[in-house]
Design an enzyme around this catalytic site. Structure first.
Site, PDB file in Angstrom:
ATOM      1  CG  ASP A  70      -9.018  -2.595  -7.318  1.00  0.00           C
ATOM      2  OD1 ASP A  70     -10.043  -3.252  -7.607  1.00  0.00           O
ATOM      3  OD2 ASP A  70      -8.612  -2.471  -6.148  1.00  0.00           O
ATOM      4  CG  ASP A  74      -3.780  -0.914  -4.179  1.00  0.00           C
ATOM      5  OD1 ASP A  74      -4.170   0.020  -4.891  1.00  0.00           O
ATOM      6  OD2 ASP A  74      -4.560  -1.678  -3.570  1.00  0.00           O
ATOM      7  CD  GLU A 127      -4.611  -3.195  -6.999  1.00  0.00           C
ATOM      8  OE1 GLU A 127      -5.687  -3.167  -6.354  1.00  0.00           O
ATOM      9  OE2 GLU A 127      -3.768  -4.105  -6.865  1.00  0.00           O
ATOM     10  CE  LYS A 141      -9.943  -5.883  -5.153  1.00  0.00           C
ATOM     11  NZ  LYS A 141      -9.796  -4.846  -4.110  1.00  0.00           N
ATOM     12  CE  LYS A 188      -4.124  -1.783  -0.005  1.00  0.00           C
ATOM     13  NZ  LYS A 188      -5.085  -1.519  -1.092  1.00  0.00           N
TER      14      LYS A 188
END
Length: 339
Positions: free
Chosen positions: A194, A140, A166, A218, A109
């Site tokens: 995403d 991300d 991401e 997802k 992250k």
């Protein structure tokens, strides 16, 4: 298309509050709703910021698990997963990675509110040091950077050999602009999408716009395993876009759906499905935790004692059950469609 079942009986619905090992997506506790059905257990974990219309897809995925059928996979199947490193200080990275034994890919992250690029660089450097030169590092940003910030940040982070970044910026147009800007700046970092997929009415828009090298998919936000697999195959076969299956910070019940989808795709890419390791408490004594860099592909049945122990406070129980009634009605009115 799965026929929407009757509303689940109150005794087949459980709302739990699962503590996290560290703050993640601004959360220290993950609330989620579990449904028991004739096929097993499903999970409805639509984040609180999702409105009722968006949450219908998540509920369709829950009902697919609890009332429908998944693709069959051979017993003993496992899928490789990545470690997930929250926005922790660099000194804490080895401890986080220790919860993901055998993982040779890590998602880190970055762009955390209140932190600096120097914090991101230090964290990613610590992950690279821990994984060694042969490991894969993904970052991300959760759309946390502006276009200019993203170019500057990825120029700095590219030194650590990123597999991809991401959702560095918001929107399909933003991703498309960023890919051009990175190329002009000579920054060789692939871009992954995403949020613009899992919250989109048209998940293929990002591919048609040439806005991403990789798409993160997802099961829950897309409406279930069948919808994920169909989208992933179209992205891969029609547009040449790579796909990473990931989680939405569910319990092991919800992670099971992602594992089935990743196994069905069978491309061997490390999936973001090791996130049970971020939970300080799960709903089962046999959680889908990473082992030797992979998780098992199997259904998960919660333990009655843990459902009771992890039960959310009464006011949160009421909030989720009222939300379930609304969203179930909306999904039924759509005839089961999650689009």
């Amino acid at each position: 298309m799965l026929q929407v079942p009757d509303p689940p009986a109150p005794g087949d619905v459980h709302v739990v509050a699962l503590p996290l090992t560290t703050r993640f997506r601004g959360l220290t506790v993950r609330e989620t709703l579990l449904v028991r059905g004739p096929s097993g257990w499903g999970e409805w974990a639509a984040f609180a910021e999702y409105d009722d219309a968006e949450a219908t897809r998540w509920l369709a995925a829950c009902y697919e698990a609890s009332h429908g059928a998944w693709s069959s996979v051979p017993a003993g199947t496992r899928v490789p997963v990545n470690a997930t490193v929250p926005a922790v200080p660099a000194a804490d990275v080895p401890g986080v990675l220790a919860r993901f034994p055998g993982c040779t890919t890590a998602k880190v992250k970055v762009a955390e509110p209140g932190q600096s690029l120097a914090d991101d660089v230090a964290r990613v450097a610590a992950v690279r040091d821990a994984l060694g030169p042969s490991g894969s590092v993904r970052v991300d940003a959760n759309a946390g950077w502006s276009d200019e910030q993203a170019v500057d940040a990825l120029r700095a982070l590219a030194a650590f050999g990123l597999e991809y970044a991401e959702q560095p910026v918001a929107g399909v147009d933003g991703l498309a602009r960023l890919r051009v800007a990175l190329a002009r700046a000579g920054v060789d970092v692939p871009v992954a999408a995403d949020e613009v997929v899992r919250r989109a009415s048209d998940p293929l828009a990002v591919a048609r716009a040439g806005a991403a090298d990789v798409v993160v998919v997802k099961a829950a936000p897309l409406g279930g395993v069948a919808a994920l697999v169909a989208l992933a195959r179209e992205l891969r076969d029609a547009y040449g876009v790579l796909v990473t299956v990931s989680s939405a910070l569910e319990s092991s019940v919800g992670l099971a759906a992602g594992a089935v989808a990743a196994a069905a795709l069978g491309d061997g890419r490390a999936a973001g499905l090791g996130t049970a390791a971020l939970l300080a408490g799960d709903v089962t004594g046999s959680p889908l935790l990473p082992r030797d860099g992979a998780v098992d592909v199997r259904r998960v049945t919660p333990d009655a004692a843990l459902l009771e122990d992890r039960a959310a406070p009464p006011e949160r129980q009421a909030w989720w059950r009222e939300r379930l009634a609304r969203v179930h009605g909306l999904l039924a009115a759509q005839g089961g469609s999650s689009s």
